[in-house]
Design a protein around this motif. Structure first.
Motif, PDB file in Angstrom:
ATOM      1  N   THR A   5       0.443  -1.584   0.280  1.00 60.50           N
ATOM      2  CA  THR A   5       0.067  -0.241  -0.001  1.00 60.50           C
ATOM      3  C   THR A   5       1.320   0.727  -0.163  1.00 60.50           C
ATOM      4  O   THR A   5       0.477   2.086  -0.835  1.00 60.50           O
ATOM      5  N   ILE A  59       2.681   1.803  -2.767  1.00 54.61           N
ATOM      6  CA  ILE A  59       1.756   2.112  -4.299  1.00 54.61           C
ATOM      7  C   ILE A  59       2.345   0.741  -5.087  1.00 54.61           C
ATOM      8  O   ILE A  59       2.632   0.846  -6.297  1.00 54.61           O
ATOM      9  N   MET A  72      -3.126   5.020   0.344  1.00 55.17           N
ATOM     10  CA  MET A  72      -2.788   4.805  -0.731  1.00 55.17           C
ATOM     11  C   MET A  72      -2.816   6.169  -1.078  1.00 55.17           C
ATOM     12  O   MET A  72      -1.902   7.354  -2.010  1.00 55.17           O
ATOM     13  N   THR A  84      -2.112   2.158  -7.677  1.00 57.94           N
ATOM     14  CA  THR A  84      -1.996   1.626  -6.522  1.00 57.94           C
ATOM     15  C   THR A  84      -1.812  -0.115  -6.782  1.00 57.94           C
ATOM     16  O   THR A  84      -1.408  -1.114  -7.323  1.00 57.94           O
TER      17      THR A  84
END
Length: 483
Positions: free
Chosen positions: A217, A220, A246, A319
């Motif tokens: 996360t 990304i 994010m 992401t």
């Protein structure tokens, strides 16, 4: 060109990279999985290779020049992807071909998140952790890490930092010394990672999933420990945590530094790039949620709201997590979401794409040209905030955009020549060049079904996207090698 110094630094970086094999090796030994030998051989091989590179030139101390930095960065990312593929090739499960292993390794290190692996839920936990770890290290850039923790690199660290750090605004240092700047970036990165892991754990993930998903996360990246990605958990709380982090990871880390040091969150809203970043995602989320609800894709507005916002933030920041099969959504939505990934995150973030600041400068330049048609003799500067941008920066952005389109076109034509359909070829190049991951058509779920030639083209696309094209293409310029 100082080849001895380049070789010495490359050897040092390889020895540092070998340490990435130790955490999954310890995990494999602890859980008594069958992947211990793969990680042990990979660790030994990379460590010895790095030592062999370093030892003959260990006394070389010449100052690095700008071109030396480009060579080190380009070589290291290519070599690191190669050595990163070793555990995938050597492990019994999954036992991957060289092409697939390199593709997976490059995808992890460049934080693309495109995978050729199916049956992720059945993989050994050491392999799962290794995939997530690759993305975490690639997120801020292992070379920035090396500059931070290896003062032995000393002189020339700025050249590595400039060649590695993405974005058109990368010459600004946060602190007087480049090693301190790199450390500051990594402290922020580490703080976000720990906070994200704790938030996932509180929201309902177990410790392993929380740590693994925090890695991808904040980087990304988009790799998950489950085939269904974030959708596996069926949890609004977990999706909310993912959206928040994010968004944070897509913001310029220098802006985080300024805001956190001054303890003033208003610093974010004074930044033009941040405002444009939030405006683009906000507008896209409004359109997506409205269309999903009005088209009847989701009967409940609450479902349209959380799936729409999640996918916009995930795709818009490049992401690549999913909670639903967005590539099957009706109308223009899948293509619109893919187009948002071209803008990507802010400069100086872990996000991919062309970066918001470039998009903003292109837009302002376009508006300036319209104004010039009305007032041909007017001197109209391109401003970001209250600061007029140098013409050199505007020219560089246009040059990047033209080169980006050229590379995109050539690689898409190459994929079409291998037999892929138009939707798959277009979306695959977009997803890999923007370091996004999931595409449309045959690459909506995974990339395992496409041919090997296409995988090699896309592997190059991921590297070009991570190094922002010029870092790699400059090596092909005759002027670069001219004395």
């Amino acid at each position: 060109m100082s080849f001895g110094t380049i070789q010495r630094i490359l050897g040092l970086l390889l020895m540092v990279a070998s340490l990435t094999m130790l955490p999954p090796l310890v995990l494999a030994l602890w859980l008594e999985e069958g992947s211990q030998a793969a990680f042990l051989m990979a660790f030994g091989g990379v460590l010895v290779s790095g030592a062999l590179f370093w030892f003959p030139v260990r006394s070389q101390r010449r100052e690095l020049r700008v071109r030396d930095g480009f060579v080190v960065v380009s070589l290291f990312w290519a070599v690191l992807a190669l050595v990163g593929s070793l555990p995938f090739s050597l492990a019994d499960h999954p036992h991957m071909s060289f092409t697939d292993a390199l593709f997976e390794s490059m995808s992890g290190l460049t934080t693309t998140g495109a995978t050729v692996i199916t049956g992720i839920d059945r993989l050994p936990r050491s392999i799962l952790f290794y995939r997530q770890e690759l993305q975490w290290l690639g997120g801020m850039g292992i070379i920035v890490l090396a500059v931070a923790v290896l003062p032995i690199l000393g002189i020339g660290g700025m050249q590595l930092y400039r060649a590695e750090t993405p974005g058109p605004m990368k010459d600004n240092k946060l602190t007087p010394r480049i090693t301190e700047t790199a450390k500051a970036l990594w402290y922020i990165y580490l703080a976000l990672t720990v906070s994200c892991a704790l938030a996932y754990w509180v929201a309902g993930m177990d410790v392993f999933d929380a740590v693994g998903h925090s890695f991808s996360t904040v980087a990304i990246g988009g790799f998950s420990t489950h085939d269904l990605s974030i959708g596996y958990f069926q949890s609004t709380a977990i999706e909310t945590v993912a959206v928040v982090f994010m968004l944070l990871a897509g913001i310029n880390f220098s802006l985080h530094f300024v805001a956190w040091r001054s303890l003033n969150p208003l610093a974010y809203f004074r930044d033009s790039e941040f405002r444009a970043y939030m405006a683009v995602l906000g507008l896209a989320a409004t359109v997506t949620v409205s269309y999903l609800y009005l088209s009847g894709t989701f009967e409940r507005f609450g479902d349209a709201l959380h799936h729409g916002i999640f996918q916009v933030v995930s795709i818009g920041t490049t992401t690549g997590f999913t909670t639903a099969e967005y590539f099957h959504w009706p109308g223009f939505l899948p293509v619109m979401l893919l187009f948002i990934s071209f803008i990507g995150g802010c400069a100086g973030s872990t996000g991919g794409g062309m970066k918001v600041i470039r998009f903003l400068l292109l837009f302002k330049q376009g508006m300036r040209e319209i104004s010039r048609l009305v007032h041909p003799s007017a001197q109209i500067p391109v401003k970001v905030g209250n600061k007029a941008m140098p013409e050199r920066v505007v020219e560089a952005v246009w040059g990047f955009f033209a080169t980006y389109i050229g590379c995109f076109t050539l690689m898409m034509l190459a994929l079409l020549a291998t037999g892929l359909d138009q939707v798959t070829a277009f979306s695959a190049v977009a997803a890999c060049l923007n370091n996004l991951g999931p595409g449309l058509g045959e690459v909506g779920f995974h990339y395992s079904d496409i041919n090997n030639t296409a995988k090699w083209v896309l592997t190059l696309a991921m590297l070009l996207g991570r190094l922002e094209i010029f870092t790699l293409l400059v090596l092909l310029s005759p002027a670069f090698w001219r004395r």
